[in-house]
Design a protein around this motif. Structure first.
Motif, PDB file in Angstrom:
ATOM      1  N   UNK A  33       0.840  -1.204   0.000  1.00  0.00           N
ATOM      2  CA  UNK A  33       0.000   0.000   0.000  1.00  0.00           C
ATOM      3  C   UNK A  33       0.875   1.255   0.000  1.00  0.00           C
ATOM      4  N   UNK A  34       1.894   1.272   0.849  1.00  0.00           N
ATOM      5  CA  UNK A  34       2.789   2.437   0.918  1.00  0.00           C
ATOM      6  C   UNK A  34       3.500   2.662  -0.407  1.00  0.00           C
ATOM      7  N   UNK A  35       3.896   1.571  -1.054  1.00  0.00           N
ATOM      8  CA  UNK A  35       4.552   1.678  -2.357  1.00  0.00           C
ATOM      9  C   UNK A  35       3.597   2.273  -3.388  1.00  0.00           C
ATOM     10  N   UNK A  36       2.347   1.856  -3.336  1.00  0.00           N
ATOM     11  CA  UNK A  36       1.348   2.416  -4.257  1.00  0.00           C
ATOM     12  C   UNK A  36       1.138   3.903  -3.972  1.00  0.00           C
ATOM     13  N   UNK A  37       1.064   4.254  -2.690  1.00  0.00           N
ATOM     14  CA  UNK A  37       0.839   5.658  -2.322  1.00  0.00           C
ATOM     15  C   UNK A  37       2.024   6.541  -2.705  1.00  0.00           C
ATOM     16  N   UNK A  38       3.217   5.974  -2.724  1.00  0.00           N
ATOM     17  CA  UNK A  38       4.416   6.739  -3.065  1.00  0.00           C
ATOM     18  C   UNK A  38       4.642   6.868  -4.570  1.00  0.00           C
ATOM     19  N   UNK A  39       3.821   6.204  -5.357  1.00  0.00           N
ATOM     20  CA  UNK A  39       3.976   6.242  -6.812  1.00  0.00           C
ATOM     21  C   UNK A  39       3.427   7.555  -7.358  1.00  0.00           C
ATOM     22  N   UNK A  40       4.160   8.138  -8.277  1.00  0.00           N
ATOM     23  CA  UNK A  40       3.763   9.417  -8.872  1.00  0.00           C
ATOM     24  C   UNK A  40       2.416   9.293  -9.582  1.00  0.00           C
ATOM     25  N   UNK A  99      -0.910  -3.905  -9.927  1.00  0.00           N
ATOM     26  CA  UNK A  99      -0.535  -2.530 -10.280  1.00  0.00           C
ATOM     27  C   UNK A  99       0.957  -2.221 -10.174  1.00  0.00           C
ATOM     28  N   UNK A 100       1.623  -2.712  -9.148  1.00  0.00           N
ATOM     29  CA  UNK A 100       3.050  -2.407  -9.022  1.00  0.00           C
ATOM     30  C   UNK A 100       3.877  -3.134 -10.077  1.00  0.00           C
ATOM     31  N   UNK A 101       3.463  -4.323 -10.451  1.00  0.00           N
ATOM     32  CA  UNK A 101       4.157  -5.027 -11.537  1.00  0.00           C
ATOM     33  C   UNK A 101       3.952  -4.274 -12.851  1.00  0.00           C
ATOM     34  N   UNK A 102       2.747  -3.767 -13.065  1.00  0.00           N
ATOM     35  CA  UNK A 102       2.470  -2.990 -14.279  1.00  0.00           C
ATOM     36  C   UNK A 102       3.269  -1.691 -14.274  1.00  0.00           C
ATOM     37  N   UNK A 103       3.390  -1.077 -13.097  1.00  0.00           N
ATOM     38  CA  UNK A 103       4.212   0.134 -12.988  1.00  0.00           C
ATOM     39  C   UNK A 103       5.656  -0.187 -13.352  1.00  0.00           C
ATOM     40  N   UNK A 104       6.158  -1.283 -12.824  1.00  0.00           N
ATOM     41  CA  UNK A 104       7.529  -1.696 -13.111  1.00  0.00           C
ATOM     42  C   UNK A 104       7.716  -1.925 -14.614  1.00  0.00           C
ATOM     43  N   UNK A 105       6.741  -2.582 -15.239  1.00  0.00           N
ATOM     44  CA  UNK A 105       6.826  -2.846 -16.678  1.00  0.00           C
ATOM     45  C   UNK A 105       6.800  -1.549 -17.479  1.00  0.00           C
ATOM     46  N   UNK A 106       6.028  -0.566 -17.002  1.00  0.00           N
ATOM     47  CA  UNK A 106       5.994   0.738 -17.675  1.00  0.00           C
ATOM     48  C   UNK A 106       7.326   1.458 -17.544  1.00  0.00           C
ATOM     49  N   UNK A 107       7.945   1.336 -16.378  1.00  0.00           N
ATOM     50  CA  UNK A 107       9.194   2.045 -16.118  1.00  0.00           C
ATOM     51  C   UNK A 107      10.384   1.387 -16.788  1.00  0.00           C
ATOM     52  N   UNK A 108      10.319   0.098 -17.072  1.00  0.00           N
ATOM     53  CA  UNK A 108      11.452  -0.616 -17.653  1.00  0.00           C
ATOM     54  C   UNK A 108      11.938  -0.023 -18.963  1.00  0.00           C
ATOM     55  N   UNK A 109      11.050   0.285 -19.931  1.00  0.00           N
ATOM     56  CA  UNK A 109      11.579   0.869 -21.170  1.00  0.00           C
ATOM     57  C   UNK A 109      12.361   2.151 -20.917  1.00  0.00           C
TER      58      UNK A 109
END
Length: 186
Positions: A33-40, A99-109
């Motif tokens: 939850x904290x990781x999600x809240x800290x996401x831009x 959601x965090x895995x999807x965020x990671x996949x978005x950030x990878x490129x």
């Protein structure tokens, strides 16, 4: 029929354990939850269902805390929908669709592009530090390329020497012919 609170609690423990494994800590779902809240915001707006997932995670964590601390298993705090949601979310984490895995996949490129730029500059720096010739743009020149360029320059100079020598001989011949003609005319 089994109490939904007990089923919910058991499913939540599985979710908590997988989140703990992700974060190497004691508070798995809370860390998630904290990781999600800290996401831009600019990132999570591009991930479908982000806000719903965050809200529902907080909801199921609250239900779990009530069950764990108040020991109120007699009152139905959870629903079958809550159980299904926790199971589905657990499955999403297992299959990297959360959601965090999807965020990671978005950030990878973006990270890969940044890494390529960094690796490229590091490679050039390490190559240039090995006394590699530098071209006029400041980039390192490959040894083979440098050798080819050097050979081309030498070849060009040799051509110029030959051309210069031929021109000198030609001028000398013209001077000799002019002198011979002058001697014959006089």
């Amino acid at each position: 029929m089994e109490n939904t609170n007990i089923i919910f609690f058991e499913e939540y423990k599985k979710l908590e354990n997988i989140c703990r494994q992700m974060y190497d800590g004691n508070s798995g779902v809370t860390s998630y939850i904290e990781d999600m809240e800290d996401t831009a915001i600019s990132i999570h707006l591009n991930i479908r269902g982000w806000d719903h997932t965050l809200d529902y995670l907080k909801r199921v964590r609250h239900i779990r805390n009530q069950l764990a601390h108040d020991a109120t298993f007699d009152i139905e705090l959870s629903t079958q929908e809550d159980i299904d949601w926790v199971r589905d979310f657990y499955d999403k984490i297992l299959h990297t669709r959360d959601p965090l895995a999807l965020r990671y996949q978005m950030e990878q490129p973006r990270k890969n592009e940044a890494k390529k730029v960094h690796d490229s500059s590091t490679k050039q720096t390490s190559q240039s530090s090995q006394t590699m010739p530098i071209n006029r743009t400041g980039q390192g020149v490959n040894e083979d390329k440098f050798t080819r360029m050097d050979n081309q320059i030498r070849h060009g100079l040799e051509k110029n020497k030959i051309a210069g020598l031929a021109m000198t001989i030609f001028i000398v011949l013209i001077v000799v012919i002019v002198l011979v003609l002058l001697v014959l005319v006089v």
